[in-house]
Design an enzyme around this catalytic site. Structure first.
Site, PDB file in Angstrom:
ATOM      1  N   ASP A   1      39.902  30.001  46.052  1.00  0.00           N
ATOM      2  CA  ASP A   1      39.893  29.256  47.377  1.00  0.00           C
ATOM      3  C   ASP A   1      41.193  28.031  47.196  1.00  0.00           C
ATOM      4  O   ASP A   1      41.925  28.253  46.085  1.00  0.00           O
ATOM      5  CB  ASP A   1      38.732  28.354  47.415  1.00  0.00           C
ATOM      6  CG  ASP A   1      38.430  27.535  46.232  1.00  0.00           C
ATOM      7  OD1 ASP A   1      39.196  26.453  46.137  1.00  0.00           O
ATOM      8  OD2 ASP A   1      38.139  27.844  45.203  1.00  0.00           O
TER       9      ASP A   1
ATOM     10  N   ASP B   1      40.902  24.965  47.621  1.00  0.00           N
ATOM     11  CA  ASP B   1      40.355  23.548  47.220  1.00  0.00           C
ATOM     12  C   ASP B   1      40.268  23.020  48.744  1.00  0.00           C
ATOM     13  O   ASP B   1      39.835  23.487  49.808  1.00  0.00           O
ATOM     14  CB  ASP B   1      41.191  22.627  46.339  1.00  0.00           C
ATOM     15  CG  ASP B   1      40.365  21.637  46.117  1.00  0.00           C
ATOM     16  OD1 ASP B   1      39.105  21.802  45.483  1.00  0.00           O
ATOM     17  OD2 ASP B   1      40.814  20.339  45.762  1.00  0.00           O
TER      18      ASP B   1
HETATM   19  N1  LIG Z   1      38.318  24.146  44.357  1.00  0.00           N
HETATM   20  C1  LIG Z   1      37.289  24.040  43.322  1.00  0.00           C
HETATM   21  N2  LIG Z   1      37.274  22.962  42.742  1.00  0.00           N
HETATM   22  C2  LIG Z   1      36.591  23.080  41.604  1.00  0.00           C
HETATM   23  N3  LIG Z   1      36.137  24.099  40.932  1.00  0.00           N
HETATM   24  C3  LIG Z   1      36.262  25.131  41.402  1.00  0.00           C
HETATM   25  N4  LIG Z   1      35.855  26.501  41.161  1.00  0.00           N
HETATM   26  C4  LIG Z   1      36.116  27.254  42.196  1.00  0.00           C
HETATM   27  N5  LIG Z   1      36.826  26.605  43.242  1.00  0.00           N
HETATM   28  C5  LIG Z   1      36.955  25.438  42.552  1.00  0.00           C
END
Ligand SMILES: Nc1ncnc2[nH]cnc12
Ligand SMILES: CSC[C@H]1O[C@H](OP(=O)(O)O)[C@H](O)[C@@H]1O
Length: 288
Positions: free
Chosen positions: A209, A211
């Site tokens: 992703d 974030d």
């Molecule tokens: N955006 C994110 N922040 C923290 N841990 C994660 N693991 C997968 N995506 C994450």
């Protein structure tokens, strides 16, 4: 004789290792308590491997609740000299896209509620940690990515946040301003403890992703993370298999194999017997 040469720690969505053959399952006891799960011993590419599901099968353990010390001690007890970690991470740069892999070479610590040392209780030790990742293991991951035909960027900074909530947008933008590449909640404590245990450690970070900083992209959700991990899990298995194949027989060619040589500050005669006993697996080789 060692029960395993290579440890694999599987993260979110990766609770087993389908490619392992001749498998058996063991419960490893440690002076630091129980590891996250029973450990699966097996063979991969002719190498003896120990697989541990970081959050337990069924994903029952929060990042903050992980018994990192028991997990790494268990790997040491089995005899591993390399640990390959695989983790889901958020991307902090547009260039790292979901399903890409990054092989970080640095970490930033944003945790505040974890125990990440085997020392204490009357013994003081300080290991060098300027290069927290084993270059040999990281190269093996890079080779695994090449063989699997997937994007695997060697190098990058992993921000280890406490969680379990994901970051605020202000935090995400702060980490971007620091030049960090990816964010997760689990790998730095493993890397620290592996160094104290003289085990070589590297992470295969699977980008799931963006974030919450990237306009035009949805903020991270668990649903999104798991969807990408599932879609990409066969690639991850192929990369791991290639990395296992590329690793040397042990880490004796790396400085990590002697990380404790100059690390202990405490006068030997003053280390409490119970503490010395607990750390015998690490210290005996220096006390002959
Ligand atoms: N955006 C994110 N922040 C923290 N841990 C994660 N693991 C997968 N995506 C994450
Ligand atoms: C399921 S999203 C947050 C969760 O995913 C990562 O886990 P792991 O590093 O074990 O793959 C992240 O660190 C969080 O624990």
């Amino acid at each position: 004789m060692a029960q395993a040469e290579i440890g694999i720690i599987g993260g979110s969505g990766l609770y087993n290792m389908p490619g392992l053959t001749d498998t058996s399952e063991i419960k490893v006891e440690t002076p630091f308590g129980d590891p996250s799960e029973t450990i699966v011993l097996g063979t991969l590419e002719g190498r003896k491997v120990a697989f541990l599901a970081r959050h337990g099968r069924g994903h029952r353990i929060l990042p903050t609740e992980l018994n990192f010390r028991a997990n790494i001690y268990a790997m040491k007890k089995l005899g591993v000299s390399f640990i390959l970690s695989i983790s889901a991470v958020g991307s902090l740069k547009a260039e790292h896209k979901p399903t890409d892999f990054v092989i970080p070479d640095q970490f930033i610590d944003r945790t505040f509620a974890r125990n990440a040392t085997f020392f204490g209780d009357g013994i003081v030790g300080h290991v060098a940690f300027g290069d927290p990742v084993c270059a040999v293991a990281a190269k093996a991951f890079e080779q695994g990515c090449k063989e699997a035909g997937v994007v695997g960027k060697l190098g990058g900074t992993y921000v280890n946040m406490e969680g379990p909530q994901f970051s605020t947008r202000a935090e995400s933008n702060l980490y971007r301003s620091w030049g960090a590449d990816v964010i997760g909640m689990t790998n730095l404590q493993e890397a620290k403890l592996a160094r104290e245990a003289e085990i070589s450690y590297a992470t295969l970070a699977m980008v799931t992703d963006y974030d919450c900083w990237y306009e035009g992209h949805d903020d991270v959700t668990v649903e999104q993370v798991i969807k990408v991990v599932h879609e990409n899990s066969s690639n991850a298995q192929r990369v791991l298999t290639g990395a296992v194949k590329a690793l040397p027989k042990d880490n004796s060619g790396t400085p990590i194999a002697s990380a404790l040589q100059w690390a202990i500050m405490t006068d030997k005669s003053m280390i409490p017997a119970t503490t010395r006993e607990k750390l015998a697996i690490f210290l005996d080789k220096y006390d002959k």
